[in-house]
Design a protein around this motif. Structure first.
Motif, PDB file in Angstrom:
ATOM      1  N   VAL A 190       0.846  -1.199   0.000  1.00 60.56           N
ATOM      2  CA  VAL A 190       0.000   0.000   0.000  1.00 60.56           C
ATOM      3  C   VAL A 190       0.881   1.248   0.000  1.00 60.56           C
ATOM      4  O   VAL A 190       0.677   2.175  -0.787  1.00 60.56           O
ATOM      5  CB  VAL A 190      -0.964   0.008   1.216  1.00 60.56           C
ATOM      6  CG1 VAL A 190      -1.639   1.362   1.372  1.00 60.56           C
ATOM      7  CG2 VAL A 190      -2.002  -1.091   1.074  1.00 60.56           C
ATOM      8  N   ARG A 191       1.878   1.251   0.886  1.00 59.73           N
ATOM      9  CA  ARG A 191       2.775   2.412   0.998  1.00 59.73           C
ATOM     10  C   ARG A 191       3.500   2.674  -0.312  1.00 59.73           C
ATOM     11  O   ARG A 191       3.533   3.813  -0.812  1.00 59.73           O
ATOM     12  CB  ARG A 191       3.776   2.178   2.131  1.00 59.73           C
ATOM     13  CG  ARG A 191       4.629   3.384   2.428  1.00 59.73           C
ATOM     14  CD  ARG A 191       5.655   3.106   3.509  1.00 59.73           C
ATOM     15  NE  ARG A 191       6.868   2.618   2.890  1.00 59.73           N
ATOM     16  CZ  ARG A 191       7.500   1.513   3.227  1.00 59.73           C
ATOM     17  NH1 ARG A 191       7.043   0.736   4.176  1.00 59.73           N
ATOM     18  NH2 ARG A 191       8.606   1.159   2.614  1.00 59.73           N
ATOM     19  N   GLU A 192       4.068   1.634  -0.893  1.00 61.13           N
ATOM     20  CA  GLU A 192       4.836   1.814  -2.123  1.00 61.13           C
ATOM     21  C   GLU A 192       3.953   2.205  -3.304  1.00 61.13           C
ATOM     22  O   GLU A 192       4.336   3.053  -4.104  1.00 61.13           O
ATOM     23  CB  GLU A 192       5.625   0.544  -2.420  1.00 61.13           C
ATOM     24  CG  GLU A 192       6.765   0.341  -1.445  1.00 61.13           C
ATOM     25  CD  GLU A 192       7.506  -0.972  -1.643  1.00 61.13           C
ATOM     26  OE1 GLU A 192       7.047  -1.822  -2.446  1.00 61.13           O
ATOM     27  OE2 GLU A 192       8.541  -1.142  -0.979  1.00 61.13           O
ATOM     28  N   GLU A 237       1.943  17.772  -1.586  1.00 64.00           N
ATOM     29  CA  GLU A 237       0.609  18.090  -1.066  1.00 64.00           C
ATOM     30  C   GLU A 237       0.076  17.015  -0.116  1.00 64.00           C
ATOM     31  O   GLU A 237      -0.788  17.296   0.710  1.00 64.00           O
ATOM     32  CB  GLU A 237      -0.379  18.294  -2.214  1.00 64.00           C
ATOM     33  CG  GLU A 237      -0.114  19.533  -3.038  1.00 64.00           C
ATOM     34  CD  GLU A 237      -0.253  20.823  -2.249  1.00 64.00           C
ATOM     35  OE1 GLU A 237      -1.163  20.921  -1.410  1.00 64.00           O
ATOM     36  OE2 GLU A 237       0.573  21.725  -2.468  1.00 64.00           O
ATOM     37  N   SER A 238       0.584  15.797  -0.211  1.00 61.98           N
ATOM     38  CA  SER A 238       0.091  14.689   0.604  1.00 61.98           C
ATOM     39  C   SER A 238       0.804  14.540   1.945  1.00 61.98           C
ATOM     40  O   SER A 238       0.309  13.847   2.828  1.00 61.98           O
ATOM     41  CB  SER A 238       0.234  13.379  -0.165  1.00 61.98           C
ATOM     42  OG  SER A 238      -0.564  13.392  -1.317  1.00 61.98           O
ATOM     43  N   VAL A 239       1.962  15.153   2.108  1.00 58.11           N
ATOM     44  CA  VAL A 239       2.783  14.941   3.306  1.00 58.11           C
ATOM     45  C   VAL A 239       2.005  15.205   4.588  1.00 58.11           C
ATOM     46  O   VAL A 239       1.950  14.358   5.490  1.00 58.11           O
ATOM     47  CB  VAL A 239       4.075  15.794   3.251  1.00 58.11           C
ATOM     48  CG1 VAL A 239       4.785  15.811   4.592  1.00 58.11           C
ATOM     49  CG2 VAL A 239       5.000  15.276   2.165  1.00 58.11           C
ATOM     50  N   VAL A 240       1.408  16.360   4.721  1.00 61.23           N
ATOM     51  CA  VAL A 240       0.708  16.720   5.962  1.00 61.23           C
ATOM     52  C   VAL A 240      -0.514  15.833   6.168  1.00 61.23           C
ATOM     53  O   VAL A 240      -0.782  15.376   7.289  1.00 61.23           O
ATOM     54  CB  VAL A 240       0.333  18.219   5.983  1.00 61.23           C
ATOM     55  CG1 VAL A 240      -0.579  18.550   7.151  1.00 61.23           C
ATOM     56  CG2 VAL A 240       1.602  19.070   6.053  1.00 61.23           C
ATOM     57  N   CYS A 245       4.207   6.834   8.903  1.00 57.71           N
ATOM     58  CA  CYS A 245       5.437   7.629   9.081  1.00 57.71           C
ATOM     59  C   CYS A 245       6.429   7.348   7.954  1.00 57.71           C
ATOM     60  O   CYS A 245       7.045   8.269   7.419  1.00 57.71           O
ATOM     61  CB  CYS A 245       6.074   7.333  10.434  1.00 57.71           C
ATOM     62  SG  CYS A 245       5.105   7.943  11.828  1.00 57.71           S
ATOM     63  N   TRP A 246       6.563   6.082   7.582  1.00 53.68           N
ATOM     64  CA  TRP A 246       7.455   5.740   6.472  1.00 53.68           C
ATOM     65  C   TRP A 246       6.932   6.319   5.168  1.00 53.68           C
ATOM     66  O   TRP A 246       7.715   6.730   4.313  1.00 53.68           O
ATOM     67  CB  TRP A 246       7.612   4.227   6.361  1.00 53.68           C
ATOM     68  CG  TRP A 246       8.295   3.595   7.542  1.00 53.68           C
ATOM     69  CD1 TRP A 246       9.224   4.165   8.375  1.00 53.68           C
ATOM     70  CD2 TRP A 246       8.088   2.274   8.027  1.00 53.68           C
ATOM     71  NE1 TRP A 246       9.604   3.276   9.343  1.00 53.68           N
ATOM     72  CE2 TRP A 246       8.925   2.099   9.159  1.00 53.68           C
ATOM     73  CE3 TRP A 246       7.278   1.219   7.634  1.00 53.68           C
ATOM     74  CZ2 TRP A 246       8.976   0.912   9.880  1.00 53.68           C
ATOM     75  CZ3 TRP A 246       7.332   0.029   8.356  1.00 53.68           C
ATOM     76  CH2 TRP A 246       8.171  -0.120   9.454  1.00 53.68           C
ATOM     77  N   LEU A 247       5.619   6.372   5.034  1.00 52.81           N
ATOM     78  CA  LEU A 247       5.036   6.975   3.838  1.00 52.81           C
ATOM     79  C   LEU A 247       5.319   8.475   3.806  1.00 52.81           C
ATOM     80  O   LEU A 247       5.632   9.025   2.744  1.00 52.81           O
ATOM     81  CB  LEU A 247       3.536   6.689   3.764  1.00 52.81           C
ATOM     82  CG  LEU A 247       2.795   7.246   2.554  1.00 52.81           C
ATOM     83  CD1 LEU A 247       3.447   6.830   1.233  1.00 52.81           C
ATOM     84  CD2 LEU A 247       1.330   6.799   2.581  1.00 52.81           C
ATOM     85  N   VAL A 248       5.247   9.141   4.946  1.00 54.88           N
ATOM     86  CA  VAL A 248       5.606  10.561   5.005  1.00 54.88           C
ATOM     87  C   VAL A 248       7.047  10.742   4.531  1.00 54.88           C
ATOM     88  O   VAL A 248       7.349  11.632   3.724  1.00 54.88           O
ATOM     89  CB  VAL A 248       5.408  11.138   6.428  1.00 54.88           C
ATOM     90  CG1 VAL A 248       6.032  12.529   6.546  1.00 54.88           C
ATOM     91  CG2 VAL A 248       3.930  11.189   6.780  1.00 54.88           C
ATOM     92  N   ARG A 249       7.933   9.884   5.018  1.00 61.81           N
ATOM     93  CA  ARG A 249       9.347   9.934   4.593  1.00 61.81           C
ATOM     94  C   ARG A 249       9.457   9.744   3.083  1.00 61.81           C
ATOM     95  O   ARG A 249      10.158  10.490   2.392  1.00 61.81           O
ATOM     96  CB  ARG A 249      10.125   8.846   5.329  1.00 61.81           C
ATOM     97  CG  ARG A 249      11.587   8.752   4.930  1.00 61.81           C
ATOM     98  CD  ARG A 249      12.174   7.385   5.206  1.00 61.81           C
ATOM     99  NE  ARG A 249      11.443   6.367   4.452  1.00 61.81           N
ATOM    100  CZ  ARG A 249      11.325   5.103   4.844  1.00 61.81           C
ATOM    101  NH1 ARG A 249      11.847   4.689   5.968  1.00 61.81           N
ATOM    102  NH2 ARG A 249      10.657   4.232   4.087  1.00 61.81           N
ATOM    103  N   ASP A 250       8.755   8.734   2.554  1.00 64.46           N
ATOM    104  CA  ASP A 250       8.796   8.469   1.114  1.00 64.46           C
ATOM    105  C   ASP A 250       8.248   9.641   0.307  1.00 64.46           C
ATOM    106  O   ASP A 250       8.793  10.000  -0.740  1.00 64.46           O
ATOM    107  CB  ASP A 250       7.994   7.208   0.779  1.00 64.46           C
ATOM    108  CG  ASP A 250       8.576   5.932   1.378  1.00 64.46           C
ATOM    109  OD1 ASP A 250       9.718   5.973   1.901  1.00 64.46           O
ATOM    110  OD2 ASP A 250       7.873   4.900   1.349  1.00 64.46           O
ATOM    111  N   LEU A 251       7.165  10.226   0.783  1.00 66.19           N
ATOM    112  CA  LEU A 251       6.564  11.369   0.088  1.00 66.19           C
ATOM    113  C   LEU A 251       7.491  12.578   0.114  1.00 66.19           C
ATOM    114  O   LEU A 251       7.579  13.322  -0.868  1.00 66.19           O
ATOM    115  CB  LEU A 251       5.211  11.722   0.714  1.00 66.19           C
ATOM    116  CG  LEU A 251       4.102  10.691   0.544  1.00 66.19           C
ATOM    117  CD1 LEU A 251       2.890  11.068   1.390  1.00 66.19           C
ATOM    118  CD2 LEU A 251       3.724  10.527  -0.919  1.00 66.19           C
ATOM    119  N   ALA A 252       8.168  12.768   1.241  1.00 67.70           N
ATOM    120  CA  ALA A 252       9.119  13.881   1.340  1.00 67.70           C
ATOM    121  C   ALA A 252      10.194  13.740   0.265  1.00 67.70           C
ATOM    122  O   ALA A 252      10.496  14.696  -0.455  1.00 67.70           O
ATOM    123  CB  ALA A 252       9.737  13.921   2.731  1.00 67.70           C
TER     124      ALA A 252
END
Length: 126
Positions: free
Chosen positions: A32-34, A47-50, A69-76
């Motif tokens: 899902v994350r990837e 736009e998705s980070v927050v 949290c890992w998804l936030v990192r990936d999005l960053a």
């Protein structure tokens, strides 16, 4: 799931469904994350980070929290800018408290590092 047009509500649903599938597929949350991260443009990722960070705050399962949290990192990283999105600082303060409760504070370090935020603010929550 079409990540480019998904809302955080549908992402939340996908996370819940993946949690339910973990006993059959140990990679369900990772997929899902990837899928979500890799299908977004840099602007969409920014736009998705927050929104995803806010979604992390709603998680009661440690692995679901970490996945967000890992998804936030990936999005960053995908957003390809070190400029922190508006409102991220206050969300990270809350995330740090939740991470402390789950005993996973170190998992937020890459987000702070990416955005060049002082690690002291993470340490003060730990």
């Amino acid at each position: 799931m079409n990540p480019a047009t998904s809302s955080t509500d549908s992402l939340a649903l996908e996370i819940q469904l993946a949690l339910d599938r973990l006993h059959k597929d140990e990679w369900a949350l990772t997929k899902v994350r990837e899928t979500y991260s890799n299908s977004l443009s840099p602007a969409e990722a920014f736009e998705s980070v927050v929104k995803v960070a806010e979604l992390a705050l709603l998680q009661t399962d440690q692995y679901a929290f970490l996945t967000c949290c890992w998804l936030v990192r990936d999005l960053a990283k995908r957003s390809d800018t070190a400029q922190a999105p508006s409102g991220l600082g206050s969300i990270l303060t809350k995330l740090a408290l939740t991470a402390k409760q789950f005993d996973v504070s170190g998992e937020l370090k890459p987000i702070y590092t990416w955005y060049r935020l002082p690690l002291a603010s993470l340490s003060s929550q730990s």
